[in-house]
Motif scaffolding. Structure first.
Motif, mmCIF file in Angstrom:
data_model
loop_
_atom_site.group_PDB
_atom_site.id
_atom_site.type_symbol
_atom_site.label_atom_id
_atom_site.label_comp_id
_atom_site.label_asym_id
_atom_site.label_seq_id
_atom_site.Cartn_x
_atom_site.Cartn_y
_atom_site.Cartn_z
ATOM 1 N N ASP A 1 0.871 -1.166 0.000
ATOM 2 C CA ASP A 1 0.000 0.000 0.000
ATOM 3 C C ASP A 1 0.912 1.221 0.000
ATOM 4 N N ALA A 2 1.164 1.773 -1.175
ATOM 5 C CA ALA A 2 2.099 2.886 -1.339
ATOM 6 C C ALA A 2 1.367 4.197 -1.121
ATOM 7 N N GLY A 3 1.295 4.597 0.122
ATOM 8 C CA GLY A 3 0.632 5.846 0.470
ATOM 9 C C GLY A 3 -0.498 5.651 1.455
ATOM 10 N N SER A 4 -0.295 4.814 2.464
ATOM 11 C CA SER A 4 -1.341 4.537 3.454
ATOM 12 C C SER A 4 -1.711 5.795 4.232
ATOM 13 N N SER A 5 -2.998 6.007 4.377
ATOM 14 C CA SER A 5 -3.481 7.080 5.248
ATOM 15 C C SER A 5 -3.538 6.544 6.680
ATOM 16 N N LYS A 6 -3.715 7.446 7.629
ATOM 17 C CA LYS A 6 -3.850 7.030 9.026
ATOM 18 C C LYS A 6 -5.073 6.138 9.182
ATOM 19 N N GLU A 7 -6.154 6.483 8.489
ATOM 20 C CA GLU A 7 -7.390 5.701 8.591
ATOM 21 C C GLU A 7 -7.196 4.284 8.044
ATOM 22 N N ALA A 8 -6.533 4.169 6.921
ATOM 23 C CA ALA A 8 -6.279 2.837 6.356
ATOM 24 C C ALA A 8 -5.394 2.020 7.286
ATOM 25 N N PHE B 1 -6.051 -1.550 9.057
ATOM 26 C CA PHE B 1 -5.125 -2.683 8.918
ATOM 27 C C PHE B 1 -4.698 -3.195 10.295
ATOM 28 N N ARG B 2 -4.368 -2.261 11.206
ATOM 29 C CA ARG B 2 -3.914 -2.662 12.554
ATOM 30 C C ARG B 2 -5.015 -3.395 13.309
ATOM 31 N N GLU B 3 -6.241 -2.915 13.181
ATOM 32 C CA GLU B 3 -7.356 -3.577 13.855
ATOM 33 C C GLU B 3 -7.517 -5.009 13.338
ATOM 34 N N LEU B 4 -7.482 -5.183 12.027
ATOM 35 C CA LEU B 4 -7.582 -6.531 11.450
ATOM 36 C C LEU B 4 -6.396 -7.403 11.864
ATOM 37 N N SER C 1 1.936 7.824 3.749
ATOM 38 C CA SER C 1 2.043 9.072 2.993
ATOM 39 C C SER C 1 2.714 10.147 3.832
ATOM 40 N N ASN C 2 3.631 10.868 3.215
ATOM 41 C CA ASN C 2 4.337 11.947 3.898
ATOM 42 C C ASN C 2 3.477 13.208 3.940
ATOM 43 N N GLY C 3 3.813 14.078 4.875
ATOM 44 C CA GLY C 3 3.184 15.394 4.907
ATOM 45 C C GLY C 3 2.087 15.560 5.926
ATOM 46 N N THR C 4 1.909 14.603 6.822
ATOM 47 C CA THR C 4 0.903 14.727 7.869
ATOM 48 C C THR C 4 1.568 14.521 9.228
ATOM 49 N N PHE D 1 0.886 12.389 11.252
ATOM 50 C CA PHE D 1 0.981 10.933 11.400
ATOM 51 C C PHE D 1 2.362 10.415 10.975
ATOM 52 N N THR D 2 2.942 11.030 9.948
ATOM 53 C CA THR D 2 4.244 10.554 9.462
ATOM 54 C C THR D 2 5.366 10.867 10.432
ATOM 55 N N GLU D 3 5.194 11.863 11.267
ATOM 56 C CA GLU D 3 6.224 12.204 12.250
ATOM 57 C C GLU D 3 6.523 11.026 13.177
#
Length: 170
Positions: A10-17, A21-24, A39-42, A44-46
Motif C-alpha cells: 500500500d504505497a501511500g497509506s493514510s492514518k485511517e487505512a 489494517f492494525r485492527e484486522l 504518505s508523507n506530509g501529515t 501521522f508521518t512524524e
C-alpha cells in the motif's frame, strides 16, 4: 490468499487505512500480508520519522514513507527542466523543496525507515537522485530507497556516474 495473492504494497497509506489494517491484524483477520508505505506530509508521518518502522504481527509491516516530488505528466504537473513544449510558461510543479527532501531523507535514514518517492519529471528525478547520493554513506549498509515513475530523464546528464550505480542505464 485463496487466489494466489499473498502480499500487497500500500504505497501511500493514510492514518485511517493503517488503523483499519492494525485492527484486522490484532484479531488475525488480515487475509494477506501488507507492506505499508505511509504518505508523507501529515503529523501521522512524524511518528515513523521519529520512531522508525513498526511490525504489527506477521501480516502487517509499516516500513516506509511515500514522498511526492511532482505531479502527473498529463496535467502538466511533472516537474521538468525545460517548459512543456505546448505550454511554454509551465515547467510543472515541485511538491517538495530540496531542503525539505534532504531533511526527510536524513531523518528516515537515522530512524531506519525506508523511503519511496514519486517523481515523474526530469527536474524532480534529478533532485531525488542528487538527494539520495548526498544522504548515502558508503561505509554503512545502503538505506533502502525507491524512485517511482522515474521515466522522464534528461539524457544529457550522467546520473549514473558513480561507483554504486553502475547498473543504471539512461
Amino acid at each position: 490468499a485463496q487466489k494466489g495473492i499473498t502480499m500487497i504494497v500500500d504505497a501511500g497509506s493514510s492514518k485511517e487505512a493503517l488503523d483499519a489494517f492494525r485492527e484486522l491484524a490484532s484479531t488475525n483477520q488480515l487475509p494477506v500480508r501488507i507492506y505499508s508505505m505511509v504518505s508523507n506530509g501529515t503529523p501521522f508521518t512524524e511518528k515513523y520519522l521519529n520512531e522508525g518502522p513498526e511490525n504489527y504481527g506477521p501480516y502487517l509491516d509499516v516500513r516506509a514513507l511515500k514522498l511526492y516530488m511532482d505531479g502527473a505528466l498529463g496535467s502538466r504537473g511533472a516537474a521538468l527542466l525545460e517548459p512543456y513544449s505546448d505550454d511554454p510558461k509551465n515547467s510543472g510543479l515541485l511538491l517538495m523543496q530540496q531542503d525539505k527532501l534532504m531533511d526527510v531523507l536524513q531523518r528516515a535514514k537515522k530512524s531506519g525507515i525506508q523511503v519511496g518517492i514519486h517523481a515523474i519529471g526530469d527536474r524532480a528525478n534529478r533532485m531525488v537522485l542528487d538527494a539520495y547520493e548526498r544522504t548515502r554513506n558508503p561505509r554503512q549498509l545502503a538505506m533502502f530507497t525507491n524512485l517511482f515513475h522515474g521515466f522522464l530523464a534528461d539524457h544529457g546528464t550522467n546520473w549514473a556516474h558513480n561507483e554504486y550505480n553502475d547498473d543504471i542505464m539512461w
